[in-house]
Write a protein that holds these residues in place. Sequence first.
Motif, PDB file in Angstrom:
ATOM      1  N   ILE A  66     -29.731 -34.921 -45.136  1.00  0.00           N
ATOM      2  CA  ILE A  66     -30.217 -33.997 -44.111  1.00  0.00           C
ATOM      3  C   ILE A  66     -30.154 -32.554 -44.592  1.00  0.00           C
ATOM      4  O   ILE A  66     -30.741 -31.682 -43.997  1.00  0.00           O
ATOM      5  CB  ILE A  66     -29.396 -34.169 -42.817  1.00  0.00           C
ATOM      6  CG1 ILE A  66     -29.465 -35.618 -42.369  1.00  0.00           C
ATOM      7  CG2 ILE A  66     -29.906 -33.298 -41.701  1.00  0.00           C
ATOM      8  CD1 ILE A  66     -28.560 -35.927 -41.224  1.00  0.00           C
ATOM      9  N   ARG A  67     -29.448 -32.289 -45.676  1.00  0.00           N
ATOM     10  CA  ARG A  67     -29.299 -30.921 -46.165  1.00  0.00           C
ATOM     11  C   ARG A  67     -30.645 -30.363 -46.635  1.00  0.00           C
ATOM     12  O   ARG A  67     -31.461 -31.042 -47.220  1.00  0.00           O
ATOM     13  CB  ARG A  67     -28.322 -30.867 -47.316  1.00  0.00           C
ATOM     14  CG  ARG A  67     -26.913 -31.160 -46.917  1.00  0.00           C
ATOM     15  CD  ARG A  67     -25.966 -30.753 -48.020  1.00  0.00           C
ATOM     16  NE  ARG A  67     -24.706 -31.456 -47.907  1.00  0.00           N
ATOM     17  CZ  ARG A  67     -23.743 -31.111 -47.072  1.00  0.00           C
ATOM     18  NH1 ARG A  67     -23.904 -30.078 -46.285  1.00  0.00           N
ATOM     19  NH2 ARG A  67     -22.623 -31.805 -47.026  1.00  0.00           N
TER      20      ARG A  67
ATOM     21  N   LYS B   1     -28.737 -33.161 -37.762  1.00  0.00           N
ATOM     22  CA  LYS B   1     -27.512 -33.958 -37.678  1.00  0.00           C
ATOM     23  C   LYS B   1     -27.275 -34.447 -36.254  1.00  0.00           C
ATOM     24  O   LYS B   1     -26.848 -35.582 -36.035  1.00  0.00           O
ATOM     25  CB  LYS B   1     -26.320 -33.144 -38.157  1.00  0.00           C
ATOM     26  CG  LYS B   1     -26.317 -32.906 -39.648  1.00  0.00           C
ATOM     27  CD  LYS B   1     -25.133 -32.057 -40.075  1.00  0.00           C
ATOM     28  CE  LYS B   1     -25.187 -31.756 -41.551  1.00  0.00           C
ATOM     29  NZ  LYS B   1     -24.083 -30.902 -41.989  1.00  0.00           N
ATOM     30  N   LEU B   2     -27.580 -33.595 -35.276  1.00  0.00           N
ATOM     31  CA  LEU B   2     -27.419 -33.980 -33.883  1.00  0.00           C
ATOM     32  C   LEU B   2     -28.371 -35.119 -33.520  1.00  0.00           C
ATOM     33  O   LEU B   2     -27.966 -36.100 -32.885  1.00  0.00           O
ATOM     34  CB  LEU B   2     -27.662 -32.782 -32.969  1.00  0.00           C
ATOM     35  CG  LEU B   2     -27.483 -33.038 -31.472  1.00  0.00           C
ATOM     36  CD1 LEU B   2     -26.016 -33.340 -31.165  1.00  0.00           C
ATOM     37  CD2 LEU B   2     -27.957 -31.843 -30.682  1.00  0.00           C
TER      38      LEU B   2
ATOM     39  N   THR C  94     -34.458 -43.428 -43.887  1.00  0.00           N
ATOM     40  CA  THR C  94     -33.140 -42.857 -43.567  1.00  0.00           C
ATOM     41  C   THR C  94     -32.652 -43.369 -42.230  1.00  0.00           C
ATOM     42  O   THR C  94     -31.488 -43.737 -42.080  1.00  0.00           O
ATOM     43  CB  THR C  94     -33.218 -41.323 -43.554  1.00  0.00           C
ATOM     44  OG1 THR C  94     -33.693 -40.864 -44.818  1.00  0.00           O
ATOM     45  CG2 THR C  94     -31.866 -40.715 -43.285  1.00  0.00           C
ATOM     46  N   LEU C  95     -33.532 -43.436 -41.235  1.00  0.00           N
ATOM     47  CA  LEU C  95     -33.135 -43.934 -39.925  1.00  0.00           C
ATOM     48  C   LEU C  95     -32.804 -45.421 -39.984  1.00  0.00           C
ATOM     49  O   LEU C  95     -31.880 -45.889 -39.319  1.00  0.00           O
ATOM     50  CB  LEU C  95     -34.245 -43.684 -38.902  1.00  0.00           C
ATOM     51  CG  LEU C  95     -34.499 -42.231 -38.556  1.00  0.00           C
ATOM     52  CD1 LEU C  95     -35.665 -42.123 -37.582  1.00  0.00           C
ATOM     53  CD2 LEU C  95     -33.267 -41.575 -37.988  1.00  0.00           C
ATOM     54  N   TYR C  96     -33.556 -46.186 -40.785  1.00  0.00           N
ATOM     55  CA  TYR C  96     -33.276 -47.614 -40.918  1.00  0.00           C
ATOM     56  C   TYR C  96     -31.902 -47.835 -41.530  1.00  0.00           C
ATOM     57  O   TYR C  96     -31.098 -48.613 -41.025  1.00  0.00           O
ATOM     58  CB  TYR C  96     -34.363 -48.286 -41.765  1.00  0.00           C
ATOM     59  CG  TYR C  96     -34.057 -49.734 -42.056  1.00  0.00           C
ATOM     60  CD1 TYR C  96     -34.223 -50.694 -41.073  1.00  0.00           C
ATOM     61  CD2 TYR C  96     -33.596 -50.138 -43.308  1.00  0.00           C
ATOM     62  CE1 TYR C  96     -33.942 -52.027 -41.331  1.00  0.00           C
ATOM     63  CE2 TYR C  96     -33.310 -51.452 -43.575  1.00  0.00           C
ATOM     64  CZ  TYR C  96     -33.485 -52.396 -42.586  1.00  0.00           C
ATOM     65  OH  TYR C  96     -33.196 -53.709 -42.839  1.00  0.00           O
TER      66      TYR C  96
ATOM     67  N   SER D 260     -29.401 -23.136 -40.897  1.00  0.00           N
ATOM     68  CA  SER D 260     -28.247 -23.782 -40.271  1.00  0.00           C
ATOM     69  C   SER D 260     -28.612 -24.433 -38.937  1.00  0.00           C
ATOM     70  O   SER D 260     -28.118 -25.520 -38.618  1.00  0.00           O
ATOM     71  CB  SER D 260     -27.116 -22.782 -40.075  1.00  0.00           C
ATOM     72  OG  SER D 260     -27.544 -21.711 -39.256  1.00  0.00           O
ATOM     73  N   PHE D 261     -29.485 -23.803 -38.145  1.00  0.00           N
ATOM     74  CA  PHE D 261     -29.862 -24.398 -36.865  1.00  0.00           C
ATOM     75  C   PHE D 261     -30.648 -25.689 -37.066  1.00  0.00           C
ATOM     76  O   PHE D 261     -30.438 -26.674 -36.362  1.00  0.00           O
ATOM     77  CB  PHE D 261     -30.680 -23.416 -36.022  1.00  0.00           C
ATOM     78  CG  PHE D 261     -31.131 -24.014 -34.718  1.00  0.00           C
ATOM     79  CD1 PHE D 261     -30.229 -24.208 -33.680  1.00  0.00           C
ATOM     80  CD2 PHE D 261     -32.445 -24.414 -34.547  1.00  0.00           C
ATOM     81  CE1 PHE D 261     -30.627 -24.780 -32.483  1.00  0.00           C
ATOM     82  CE2 PHE D 261     -32.847 -24.987 -33.362  1.00  0.00           C
ATOM     83  CZ  PHE D 261     -31.944 -25.169 -32.327  1.00  0.00           C
ATOM     84  N   THR D 262     -31.555 -25.690 -38.050  1.00  0.00           N
ATOM     85  CA  THR D 262     -32.350 -26.886 -38.321  1.00  0.00           C
ATOM     86  C   THR D 262     -31.462 -28.014 -38.829  1.00  0.00           C
ATOM     87  O   THR D 262     -31.649 -29.174 -38.439  1.00  0.00           O
ATOM     88  CB  THR D 262     -33.455 -26.562 -39.342  1.00  0.00           C
ATOM     89  OG1 THR D 262     -34.207 -25.442 -38.879  1.00  0.00           O
ATOM     90  CG2 THR D 262     -34.382 -27.738 -39.532  1.00  0.00           C
ATOM     91  N   GLN D 263     -30.495 -27.701 -39.687  1.00  0.00           N
ATOM     92  CA  GLN D 263     -29.569 -28.717 -40.159  1.00  0.00           C
ATOM     93  C   GLN D 263     -28.734 -29.263 -39.010  1.00  0.00           C
ATOM     94  O   GLN D 263     -28.521 -30.469 -38.907  1.00  0.00           O
ATOM     95  CB  GLN D 263     -28.652 -28.155 -41.234  1.00  0.00           C
ATOM     96  CG  GLN D 263     -29.305 -28.038 -42.578  1.00  0.00           C
ATOM     97  CD  GLN D 263     -28.321 -27.550 -43.635  1.00  0.00           C
ATOM     98  OE1 GLN D 263     -27.286 -26.982 -43.318  1.00  0.00           O
ATOM     99  NE2 GLN D 263     -28.666 -27.772 -44.889  1.00  0.00           N
TER     100      GLN D 263
END
Length: 68
Positions: A17-18, A31-32, A3-5, A24-27
């Motif tokens: 990422i869902r 995303k951040l 995913t990062l690549y 909600s905090f982990t999502q």
Amino acid sequence: MQTLYWALFGLVDLDAIRLKEDHSFTQFAGKLMLGVYSYISIIVLINMLIAMMNTSYQIISVSGVVLS
């Protein structure tokens, strides 16, 4: 890591990422972190491009070739 690549090329959906549960905090944190990773990787790639162009310019200027 995949995913990062693929995020370097802008080919990642935010659905990757869902989470199935309601975290909600982990999502938001995911995303951040993906956004920060993308921003830093773009800065590094632009810096590498500038360094390569600078090296090419120095090689051309040392060889005495006049571009006109």
